[in-house]
Every structure is written in structure tokens, then in C-alpha cells.
Motif scaffolding. Structure first.
Motif, PDB file in Angstrom:
ATOM      1  N   ARG A   1      38.849  54.552 -67.132  1.00 43.68           N
ATOM      2  CA  ARG A   1      39.007  53.532 -68.182  1.00 43.68           C
ATOM      3  C   ARG A   1      38.093  53.859 -69.363  1.00 43.68           C
ATOM      4  O   ARG A   1      38.501  53.830 -70.513  1.00 43.68           O
TER       5      ARG A   1
ATOM      6  N   ASP B   1      38.781  57.614 -71.071  1.00 45.68           N
ATOM      7  CA  ASP B   1      40.087  57.690 -71.732  1.00 45.68           C
ATOM      8  C   ASP B   1      40.475  59.095 -72.158  1.00 45.68           C
ATOM      9  O   ASP B   1      40.611  59.378 -73.355  1.00 45.68           O
TER      10      ASP B   1
ATOM     11  N   ASN C   1      42.528  49.800 -73.094  1.00 41.76           N
ATOM     12  CA  ASN C   1      41.502  49.726 -72.050  1.00 41.76           C
ATOM     13  C   ASN C   1      40.267  48.952 -72.467  1.00 41.76           C
ATOM     14  O   ASN C   1      39.327  48.806 -71.687  1.00 41.76           O
TER      15      ASN C   1
ATOM     16  N   ASN D   1      40.246  46.412 -61.711  1.00 40.31           N
ATOM     17  CA  ASN D   1      40.133  47.254 -62.900  1.00 40.31           C
ATOM     18  C   ASN D   1      41.529  47.807 -63.204  1.00 40.31           C
ATOM     19  O   ASN D   1      41.882  48.915 -62.817  1.00 40.31           O
TER      20      ASN D   1
ATOM     21  N   HIS E   1      43.146  49.227 -65.476  1.00 40.09           N
ATOM     22  CA  HIS E   1      43.164  50.026 -66.707  1.00 40.09           C
ATOM     23  C   HIS E   1      44.499  50.760 -66.859  1.00 40.09           C
ATOM     24  O   HIS E   1      45.273  50.893 -65.903  1.00 40.09           O
TER      25      HIS E   1
END
Ligand code: HEM
Length: 195
Positions: free
Chosen positions: A64, A67, A101, A120, A122
Motif C-alpha cells: 500500500r 505503490d 491507497n 488493509n 489496498h
């Protein structure tokens, strides 16, 4: 075969290249980005060292946070609306993964690097029919590499400035010098570079 039609040689070649680029560059950048994030957030590194079982969740946060895929383009196949914005068929739309994100409607404290973040959800691996084919492999690779690094080295120190890849597509670290301090039973400190 796609729709009972064999792939053309060009499609086979493009798929091969895509698989190799998608598999190497992204995972390498997620790993080095994750190490950098842990060095810049020593309290998170301490949490990880305290209980290495946190690594599974940490890997999600690393993807996340780092990226590796920054943006991808889509062409709308039909008139549609996203987030109140009308998009006409044929219009191009750029997906910004770092932005998704860090969406405050999806994440508590999105600008906090938190290896215990759970859930999470993401979008580092995308979503929908084109969800990353290699996501589980990438996560395994990052986890194993991180396990080895933390096991072998008691300390990792930043020794120089970070240089980033200049790209709006796949990003990451070009250069980040660090000093690796081996576990006490190993020998002298080694100078390495995160790539
Ligand atoms: C941390 C590492 C990785 C990240 C962040 C990542 C991210 C992504 C993203 C965002 C997409 C696009 C999804 C979309 O178009 O909506 C994607 C697609 C894809 N990835 Fe990954 N990827 C990673 C590792 C890998 C690995 C290790 C492989 C293969 C060994 C791989 C193979 C692919 C392939 C083949 C696609 C295209 C899937 C499709 O269009 O159906 N990726 N990845």
C-alpha cells in the motif's frame, strides 16, 4: 486460446514481456520501498523485530505504502459515472494507485505507515478482472526477502540520499545507500545499496 482463438505470435510475445516486467520491477521496488519505509519509521521496524509474525500484515502495508504501480490508463467502453463524475464511452481515465491507497474514506490515518493495519484493503494489486496475476507470489517474495534481511542483520543504517526512478507508471528507488550491520556472530559491517 482466448474465445477459442489462438494467440498471435505478437500477443504471445507481449504477454511474455508483460509477465517479466510485471513480475520483476514491481516486486523489487516494493521490497526496497518497504525497507526504506521501515528505516524511516523506526518504531514500525521495532514492532516487526519484536514479533516477526507481523510480517504478513506488514507486507500488505508495504505494498500500500510503496505503490510500485503508480498509474494505469483505462478507456471507458460505455458511458458511466465514477464518484459523481460522468465519463463518456471512449474517454480515457487514469487510475492513480497512490491516491486510491491514501483515500481517507477507505483507510484510517492513510498517511501513516502502520505495519499492523488491519483490515488493509489496498488497491496496490488493482481490482476486478485484471487483478494482479502475481500478487500472492509477490507477497511471498517480499516476505521471504524481508525475513532473511532482518534475520541476518541487526542493524540497517541509511548512509546517503535516496534517488527515485522518475516515472508516472512504475516507480521505486533507483539508489539508496545503506550500511548493513550483520548479526553479532557474523563478521564486519557490509556496505550495500538497496536497489
Ligand atoms: C509488489 C508487486 C506487484 C505489484 C504492486 C503489482 C501490481 C499490479 C497491478 C496494479 C496490476 C494491474 C491491475 C489492473 O490492470 O487493474 C497488475 C497486473 C498484473 N500483474 Fe502484477 N504486481 C506485482 C507483482 C507481480 C508479479 C510477481 C507478477 C508475475 C510473476 C505479476 C503479474 C501481473 C500480470 C500478468 C498482470 C496482468 C493481469 C491482467 O491484466 O489480467 N505481478 N499487477
Amino acid at each position: 486460446m482466448v474465445n477459442e482463438q489462438p494467440l498471435t505470435p505478437s500477443q504471445v510475445a507481449h504477454n511474455g514481456v508483460q509477465l517479466m516486467l510485471a513480475g520483476f520491477e514491481t516486486t523489487r521496488n516494493a521490497f526496497s520501498g518497504g525497507v526504506l519505509a521501515l528505516l524511516e519509521h523506526p518504531e514500525q521496524m521495532a514492532l516487526l523485530r519484536e514479533d516477526p509474525k507481523r510480517l504478513r500484515l506488514a507486507v500488505e502495508e508495504i505494498v500500500r505504502w510503496s505503490d510500485p504501480v503508480i498509474s494505469l490508463m483505462r478507456v471507458a467502453t460505455a458511458d458511466t459515472e465514477v464518484g459523481g463524475k460522468k465519463i463518456k464511452a471512449g474517454e480515457r481515465v487514469l487510475l492513480w494507485f497512490p491516491s486510491a491507497n491514501r483515500d481517507s474514506e477507505a483507510f484510517d490515518e492513510p498517511y501513516k505507515f502502520d505495519i499492523t493495519r488491519h483490515p488493509n484493503l489496498h488497491l496496490g494489486f488493482g481490482a476486478g478482472p485484471h487483478f494482479c496475476l502475481g500478487g500472492p507470489l509477490a507477497k511471498l517474495e517480499i516476505r521471504l526477502a524481508m525475513e532473511e534481511l532482518l534475520e541476518r542483520y541487526d542493524g540497517i543504517e541509511i548512509t546517503g540520499p535516496v534517488e527515485r526512478v522518475q516515472s508516472s507508471f512504475v516507480g521505486g528507488l533507483k539508489h539508496r545507500p545503506v550500511k548493513l550491520i550483520p548479526h553479532a556472530i557474523n563478521s564486519r559491517p557490509a556496505c550495500q545499496s538497496l536497489r
